[in-house]
Design a protein around this motif. Structure first.
Motif: not given
Length: 70
Positions: A50-57, A59-66
């Motif tokens: 769960t923690v790994t999935q949250l961290i990955a999510a 990071r994806r948001v940080r890459r996609e959202v300006p």
């Protein structure tokens, strides 16, 4: 999973590893009982997943959202 472990060449390797850590840290000095229950390990794996999935999510948001403009 327990059946695979029991059929392996070293079925007690998890206990041996835990015992060596406990001995090195002395957290259970004088206690020698053990229980065969993987609930704690299963919970730890589920929590880690769960923690790994949250961290990955995140990071994806940080890459996609300006970043916000200041």
């Amino acid at each position: 999973m327990a059946a695979l472990l029991a059929a392996s060449a070293r079925p007690n390797r998890i206990f041996e590893a835990v015992k060596s850590v406990v001995a090195a840290t002395a957290v259970l000095a004088g206690k020698t009982r053990r229980a065969l229950d993987s609930t704690v390990l299963d919970d730890a794996v589920a929590t880690q997943d769960t923690v790994t999935q949250l961290i990955a999510a995140i990071r994806r948001v940080r890459r996609e959202v300006p970043p916000p403009r200041r």
